[in-house]
Write a protein that holds these residues in place. Structure first.
Motif, PDB file in Angstrom:
ATOM      1  N   GLY A  12     -13.631   0.128 -14.207  1.00  0.00           N
ATOM      2  CA  GLY A  12     -14.172  -1.223 -14.072  1.00  0.00           C
ATOM      3  C   GLY A  12     -13.335  -2.154 -13.228  1.00  0.00           C
ATOM      4  O   GLY A  12     -13.406  -3.375 -13.406  1.00  0.00           O
ATOM      5  N   THR A  13     -12.521  -1.618 -12.314  1.00  0.00           N
ATOM      6  CA  THR A  13     -11.721  -2.443 -11.409  1.00  0.00           C
ATOM      7  C   THR A  13     -12.188  -2.217  -9.976  1.00  0.00           C
ATOM      8  O   THR A  13     -13.051  -1.379  -9.708  1.00  0.00           O
ATOM      9  CB  THR A  13     -10.225  -2.086 -11.511  1.00  0.00           C
ATOM     10  N   SER A  14     -11.573  -2.924  -9.045  1.00  0.00           N
ATOM     11  CA  SER A  14     -11.873  -2.740  -7.619  1.00  0.00           C
ATOM     12  C   SER A  14     -10.729  -2.007  -6.908  1.00  0.00           C
ATOM     13  O   SER A  14     -10.655  -2.001  -5.687  1.00  0.00           O
ATOM     14  CB  SER A  14     -12.111  -4.100  -6.949  1.00  0.00           C
ATOM     15  N   LEU A  15      -9.847  -1.390  -7.663  1.00  0.00           N
ATOM     16  CA  LEU A  15      -8.688  -0.711  -7.093  1.00  0.00           C
ATOM     17  C   LEU A  15      -9.089   0.571  -6.369  1.00  0.00           C
ATOM     18  O   LEU A  15     -10.109   1.199  -6.692  1.00  0.00           O
ATOM     19  CB  LEU A  15      -7.678  -0.395  -8.197  1.00  0.00           C
ATOM     20  N   THR A  16      -8.272   0.987  -5.418  1.00  0.00           N
ATOM     21  CA  THR A  16      -8.578   2.162  -4.604  1.00  0.00           C
ATOM     22  C   THR A  16      -8.718   3.427  -5.445  1.00  0.00           C
ATOM     23  O   THR A  16      -9.563   4.280  -5.177  1.00  0.00           O
ATOM     24  CB  THR A  16      -7.468   2.366  -3.551  1.00  0.00           C
ATOM     25  N   ALA A  17      -7.900   3.561  -6.491  1.00  0.00           N
ATOM     26  CA  ALA A  17      -7.941   4.752  -7.333  1.00  0.00           C
ATOM     27  C   ALA A  17      -9.124   4.759  -8.300  1.00  0.00           C
ATOM     28  O   ALA A  17      -9.322   5.746  -9.021  1.00  0.00           O
ATOM     29  CB  ALA A  17      -6.647   4.882  -8.125  1.00  0.00           C
ATOM     30  N   ASP A  18      -9.890   3.688  -8.324  1.00  0.00           N
ATOM     31  CA  ASP A  18     -11.046   3.563  -9.211  1.00  0.00           C
ATOM     32  C   ASP A  18     -12.316   3.511  -8.366  1.00  0.00           C
ATOM     33  O   ASP A  18     -12.619   2.483  -7.765  1.00  0.00           O
ATOM     34  CB  ASP A  18     -10.900   2.289 -10.048  1.00  0.00           C
ATOM     35  N   PRO A  19     -13.092   4.624  -8.301  1.00  0.00           N
ATOM     36  CA  PRO A  19     -14.271   4.615  -7.435  1.00  0.00           C
ATOM     37  C   PRO A  19     -15.367   3.675  -7.897  1.00  0.00           C
ATOM     38  O   PRO A  19     -16.195   3.240  -7.094  1.00  0.00           O
ATOM     39  CB  PRO A  19     -14.755   6.070  -7.485  1.00  0.00           C
ATOM     40  N   GLY A  20     -15.383   3.370  -9.196  1.00  0.00           N
ATOM     41  CA  GLY A  20     -16.411   2.475  -9.713  1.00  0.00           C
ATOM     42  C   GLY A  20     -17.788   3.100  -9.686  1.00  0.00           C
ATOM     43  O   GLY A  20     -17.962   4.300  -9.442  1.00  0.00           O
ATOM     44  N   LEU A  21     -18.786   2.258  -9.932  1.00  0.00           N
ATOM     45  CA  LEU A  21     -20.175   2.715  -9.967  1.00  0.00           C
ATOM     46  C   LEU A  21     -21.006   2.019  -8.894  1.00  0.00           C
ATOM     47  O   LEU A  21     -22.215   1.901  -9.011  1.00  0.00           O
ATOM     48  CB  LEU A  21     -20.771   2.450 -11.357  1.00  0.00           C
ATOM     49  N   ARG A  22     -20.347   1.581  -7.842  1.00  0.00           N
ATOM     50  CA  ARG A  22     -21.020   0.864  -6.769  1.00  0.00           C
ATOM     51  C   ARG A  22     -21.537   1.846  -5.720  1.00  0.00           C
ATOM     52  O   ARG A  22     -21.061   2.990  -5.634  1.00  0.00           O
ATOM     53  CB  ARG A  22     -20.054  -0.126  -6.126  1.00  0.00           C
ATOM     54  N   PRO A  23     -22.493   1.435  -4.897  1.00  0.00           N
ATOM     55  CA  PRO A  23     -22.972   2.298  -3.817  1.00  0.00           C
ATOM     56  C   PRO A  23     -21.834   2.777  -2.925  1.00  0.00           C
ATOM     57  O   PRO A  23     -20.936   2.006  -2.572  1.00  0.00           O
ATOM     58  CB  PRO A  23     -23.935   1.392  -3.059  1.00  0.00           C
ATOM     59  N   GLY A  24     -21.856   4.056  -2.614  1.00  0.00           N
ATOM     60  CA  GLY A  24     -20.806   4.668  -1.817  1.00  0.00           C
ATOM     61  C   GLY A  24     -19.708   5.313  -2.638  1.00  0.00           C
ATOM     62  O   GLY A  24     -18.920   6.108  -2.105  1.00  0.00           O
ATOM     63  N   ALA A  25     -19.615   5.000  -3.930  1.00  0.00           N
ATOM     64  CA  ALA A  25     -18.595   5.606  -4.791  1.00  0.00           C
ATOM     65  C   ALA A  25     -18.839   7.100  -4.928  1.00  0.00           C
ATOM     66  O   ALA A  25     -19.974   7.539  -5.086  1.00  0.00           O
ATOM     67  CB  ALA A  25     -18.606   4.940  -6.162  1.00  0.00           C
TER      68      ALA A  25
END
Length: 267
Positions: free
Chosen positions: A137-150
């Protein structure tokens, strides 16, 4: 009369040493799912007794789950080695008396308590090593998240050999989710008999329907996916290798298990 207690072995005076404590079992986990089609003849070859081929005969899904679970008191949550586990499995679509169901012919798990629970419920679990991309749930590089492109991935190995890998590139939110989620899962509970001369007469041989309650699911993200199943000594899952990949999905899902329905008894 014995005073030993415990839902499973080893049974003791207190029952605390059992591999798994009695139900209810509460689960929540992150899922990476790839819907795909295998060779319909290969699917038919692993269909348990009592189930019939699905009209979409080659429809399958590969699933990786990063679980947290506990029994009713929740004490395992304070000792995470007893509550965390990962598993990787394949499900195929089928029919039970005309009803659409799924069944699990192959599954690997990385903890003994989850292995025991699986055998009790009819899942043919084997030990393996499973890894899956996490998000925080962060915007850090090591966290792909669930956003488009992840991009997310998962791998499974057993006995030092690669079993499978999958990837997902998220495009956006899914309206329907994975194809395997809605139909009930029906498996074969099978325990052999060691008695000389009766090895072909199983102690337990029954088709069972999974029963769960208090189900909750997050929003489901979807996108294009890849899936590979690799041959290995003593394994046959690769017969269900994809001939076509549909879509991949990322979601969080939880439920409680404290029941199991016997559909057909073959013993």
């Amino acid at each position: 009369m014995s005073s030993l207690q415990g839902f499973t072995v080893p049974r003791t005076a207190t029952g605390r040493a059992s591999i798994t404590q009695p139900p209810p079992w509460h689960y929540v986990g992150d899922f990476l799912v790839v819907d795909y089609w295998a060779d319909p003849d290969a699917v038919l070859a692993v269909l348990p007794e009592g189930l019939e081929p699905h009209p979409d005969a080659g429809r399958c899904a590969a699933v990786c789950a990063d679980w947290q679970s506990c029994s009713e008191g929740g004490e395992e949550l304070l000792d995470p080695v007893r509550s965390h586990y990962r598993e990787y499995f394949i499900v195929i679509n089928a029919l039970l008396d005309g009803e659409e169901v799924t069944t699990c012919p192959f599954i690997w798990v990385d903890q003994d308590f989850a292995l025991a629970r699986g055998w009790i419920q009819g899942f043919p679990k084997k030990l393996g090593e499973i890894w899956m991309t996490r998000t925080f749930g962060t915007s850090l590089t090591a966290d792909p998240g669930l956003r488009p492109g992840a991009r997310h991935g998962a791998t499974c190995s057993a006995n030092g050999r690669a079993m499978s890998d999958m990837t997902l590139t998220i495009e956006g939110e899914s309206e329907g989710g994975p194809k395997h989620n809605d139909p009930p899962i029906v498996n074969m509970r099978y325990f052999p008999r060691l008695t000389a001369g009766r090895h072909d007469e199983p102690q337990v041989h029954e088709l069972v329907r999974a029963v769960s309650r208090d189900r909750e699911v997050s929003k489901v993200m979807t996108g294009p996916a890849t899936l590979n199943l690799y041959p290995a000594p003593g394994e046959e899952h690769h017969t269900l290798a994809p001939v076509e990949v549909d879509r991949g999905y990322r979601l969080t899902f939880g439920y409680t298990v404290d029941d199991l329905e016997v559909v057909k008894d073959f013993a």
